[in-house]
Design a protein around this motif. Structure first.
Motif, PDB file in Angstrom:
ATOM      1  N   VAL A  34      81.427  55.496  65.293  1.00 29.39           N
ATOM      2  CA  VAL A  34      82.301  56.659  65.211  1.00 29.39           C
ATOM      3  C   VAL A  34      82.801  56.743  63.777  1.00 29.39           C
ATOM      4  N   ASN A  35      82.425  57.809  63.077  1.00 26.34           N
ATOM      5  CA  ASN A  35      82.834  57.993  61.683  1.00 26.34           C
ATOM      6  C   ASN A  35      84.182  58.699  61.666  1.00 26.34           C
ATOM      7  N   THR A  36      85.254  57.919  61.560  1.00 26.40           N
ATOM      8  CA  THR A  36      86.612  58.433  61.608  1.00 26.40           C
ATOM      9  C   THR A  36      87.132  58.703  60.200  1.00 26.40           C
ATOM     10  N   LEU A  37      88.338  59.261  60.125  1.00 24.30           N
ATOM     11  CA  LEU A  37      88.983  59.475  58.827  1.00 24.30           C
ATOM     12  C   LEU A  37      89.310  58.153  58.143  1.00 24.30           C
ATOM     13  N   PHE A  38      89.447  57.079  58.914  1.00 28.34           N
ATOM     14  CA  PHE A  38      89.790  55.767  58.368  1.00 28.34           C
ATOM     15  C   PHE A  38      88.564  54.927  58.035  1.00 28.34           C
ATOM     16  N   GLY A  39      87.380  55.470  58.262  1.00 28.49           N
ATOM     17  CA  GLY A  39      86.144  54.750  58.018  1.00 28.49           C
ATOM     18  C   GLY A  39      85.367  54.594  59.315  1.00 28.49           C
ATOM     19  N   PRO A  40      84.148  54.090  59.227  1.00 31.66           N
ATOM     20  CA  PRO A  40      83.331  53.940  60.438  1.00 31.66           C
ATOM     21  C   PRO A  40      83.849  52.825  61.348  1.00 31.66           C
ATOM     22  N   VAL A  41      83.787  53.082  62.649  1.00 31.43           N
ATOM     23  CA  VAL A  41      84.110  52.088  63.666  1.00 31.43           C
ATOM     24  C   VAL A  41      82.839  51.865  64.474  1.00 31.43           C
ATOM     25  N   GLU A  42      82.386  50.623  64.564  1.00 32.00           N
ATOM     26  CA  GLU A  42      81.136  50.292  65.238  1.00 32.00           C
ATOM     27  C   GLU A  42      81.420  49.356  66.409  1.00 32.00           C
ATOM     28  N   VAL A  43      80.854  49.700  67.570  1.00 28.58           N
ATOM     29  CA  VAL A  43      80.965  48.867  68.765  1.00 28.58           C
ATOM     30  C   VAL A  43      79.567  48.716  69.331  1.00 28.58           C
ATOM     31  N   GLY A  44      79.133  47.482  69.545  1.00 27.65           N
ATOM     32  CA  GLY A  44      77.768  47.296  70.028  1.00 27.65           C
ATOM     33  C   GLY A  44      77.510  45.896  70.552  1.00 27.65           C
ATOM     34  N   GLY A  45      76.238  45.646  70.786  1.00 24.42           N
ATOM     35  CA  GLY A  45      75.811  44.350  71.273  1.00 24.42           C
ATOM     36  C   GLY A  45      74.458  43.999  70.689  1.00 24.42           C
ATOM     37  N   ALA A  46      74.147  42.714  70.687  1.00 23.56           N
ATOM     38  CA  ALA A  46      72.876  42.233  70.142  1.00 23.56           C
ATOM     39  C   ALA A  46      72.367  41.077  70.981  1.00 23.56           C
ATOM     40  N   VAL A  47      71.053  41.015  71.094  1.00 22.10           N
ATOM     41  CA  VAL A  47      70.381  39.923  71.792  1.00 22.10           C
ATOM     42  C   VAL A  47      69.330  39.369  70.845  1.00 22.10           C
ATOM     43  N   GLY A  48      69.360  38.064  70.654  1.00 22.63           N
ATOM     44  CA  GLY A  48      68.416  37.442  69.748  1.00 22.63           C
ATOM     45  C   GLY A  48      67.630  36.340  70.423  1.00 22.63           C
ATOM     46  N   ASP A  49      66.735  35.757  69.659  1.00 21.06           N
ATOM     47  CA  ASP A  49      65.952  34.644  70.182  1.00 21.06           C
ATOM     48  C   ASP A  49      66.789  33.370  70.169  1.00 21.06           C
ATOM     49  N   TYR A  50      66.243  32.311  70.715  1.00 20.48           N
ATOM     50  CA  TYR A  50      66.899  31.009  70.790  1.00 20.48           C
ATOM     51  C   TYR A  50      68.247  31.076  71.529  1.00 20.48           C
ATOM     52  N   GLY A  51      68.361  32.015  72.481  1.00 20.24           N
ATOM     53  CA  GLY A  51      69.556  32.112  73.309  1.00 20.24           C
ATOM     54  C   GLY A  51      70.758  32.768  72.656  1.00 20.24           C
ATOM     55  N   HIS A  52      70.565  33.465  71.573  1.00 21.68           N
ATOM     56  CA  HIS A  52      71.681  34.098  70.887  1.00 21.68           C
ATOM     57  C   HIS A  52      71.935  35.508  71.431  1.00 21.68           C
ATOM     58  N   GLY A  53      73.190  35.885  71.479  1.00 22.74           N
ATOM     59  CA  GLY A  53      73.581  37.221  71.887  1.00 22.74           C
ATOM     60  C   GLY A  53      75.074  37.370  71.734  1.00 22.74           C
ATOM     61  N   LYS A  54      75.530  38.601  71.485  1.00 24.64           N
ATOM     62  CA  LYS A  54      76.966  38.809  71.371  1.00 24.64           C
ATOM     63  C   LYS A  54      77.308  40.285  71.429  1.00 24.64           C
ATOM     64  N   PHE A  55      78.562  40.525  71.706  1.00 22.21           N
ATOM     65  CA  PHE A  55      79.173  41.837  71.648  1.00 22.21           C
ATOM     66  C   PHE A  55      79.960  41.867  70.344  1.00 22.21           C
ATOM     67  N   PHE A  56      79.947  42.984  69.624  1.00 24.22           N
ATOM     68  CA  PHE A  56      80.662  43.010  68.355  1.00 24.22           C
ATOM     69  C   PHE A  56      81.410  44.315  68.152  1.00 24.22           C
ATOM     70  N   PHE A  57      82.407  44.249  67.305  1.00 24.91           N
ATOM     71  CA  PHE A  57      83.256  45.366  66.929  1.00 24.91           C
ATOM     72  C   PHE A  57      83.484  45.258  65.436  1.00 24.91           C
ATOM     73  N   GLN A  58      83.371  46.377  64.738  1.00 28.05           N
ATOM     74  CA  GLN A  58      83.531  46.333  63.282  1.00 28.05           C
ATOM     75  C   GLN A  58      84.204  47.599  62.807  1.00 28.05           C
ATOM     76  N   LEU A  59      85.125  47.455  61.883  1.00 30.27           N
ATOM     77  CA  LEU A  59      85.771  48.582  61.235  1.00 30.27           C
ATOM     78  C   LEU A  59      85.451  48.490  59.754  1.00 30.27           C
ATOM     79  N   GLY A  60      84.857  49.519  59.197  1.00 29.09           N
ATOM     80  CA  GLY A  60      84.520  49.514  57.782  1.00 29.09           C
ATOM     81  C   GLY A  60      83.025  49.573  57.557  1.00 29.09           C
ATOM     82  N   ARG A  61      82.595  49.041  56.448  1.00 26.76           N
ATOM     83  CA  ARG A  61      81.214  49.141  55.973  1.00 26.76           C
ATOM     84  C   ARG A  61      80.210  48.699  57.041  1.00 26.76           C
ATOM     85  N   ILE A  62      79.216  49.558  57.320  1.00 29.12           N
ATOM     86  CA  ILE A  62      78.182  49.256  58.307  1.00 29.12           C
ATOM     87  C   ILE A  62      76.953  48.664  57.621  1.00 29.12           C
ATOM     88  N   PHE A  63      76.567  49.197  56.486  1.00 27.50           N
ATOM     89  CA  PHE A  63      75.386  48.709  55.764  1.00 27.50           C
ATOM     90  C   PHE A  63      75.801  48.040  54.481  1.00 27.50           C
TER      91      PHE A  63
END
Length: 152
Positions: free
Chosen positions: A123-152
């Motif tokens: 969500v590209n807000t007036l205060f900057g981008p807000v990112e909410v998501g999840g990731a699944v990786g190999d070797y049993g890795h996975g997580k839910f994440f939340f980030q405010l600010g720079r995406i790339f």
């Protein structure tokens, strides 16, 4: 130099990021990252992978190394425009990553080719981008994440 390094050492890191618009609401991107201390003892590892921007399914600073490469392939789609008082857009982001970290002389053996798949709403807000998501990786890795600010 680094506090734990016996002497000074060369260090280099490069990144290339390219975005391609494929239609009005959609874009793809290809990113490549790499770094090396050219085989010299850097003491404290010079590079870190894992966290919210590189190898998302891994924990922050989980993969420490003196040499690495990482590739990312992603898709961004604008889902909805926001009223001007709230921001600009709501976007969907999909990401595939694969990389390689090289073993430190004194550290544990890293995963062979760590990789993951992630999805998020941005969500590209007036205060900057807000990112909410999840990731699944190999070797049993996975997580839910939340980030405010720079995406790339």
């Amino acid at each position: 130099t680094n506090p734990a390094a016996p002497t000074g050492f060369p260090l280099s890191e490069a990144q290339i990021e390219n975005f391609f618009r494929i239609s009005d609401p959609s874009s793809i991107f290809v990113n490549a990252f790499g770094g090396s201390s050219f085989g010299k003892n850097a003491g404290i590892p010079a590079f870190s992978l894992g966290g919210v921007t590189r190898l998302v399914a891994y924990g922050t600073n989980e993969l420490l190394t003196d040499q690495y490469f990482l590739g990312q392939l992603g898709y961004i789609r604008e889902l909805k425009k926001l009223p001007p008082l709230l921001g600009s857009t709501i976007d969907f982001l999909a990401l595939f990553e694969i990389g390689k970290t090289y073993q430190l002389p004194y550290g544990p053996k890293p995963p062979y080719l760590p990789g993951d798949v992630a999805g998020a709403l941005v969500v590209n807000t007036l205060f900057g981008p807000v990112e909410v998501g999840g990731a699944v990786g190999d070797y049993g890795h996975g997580k839910f994440f939340f980030q405010l600010g720079r995406i790339f």
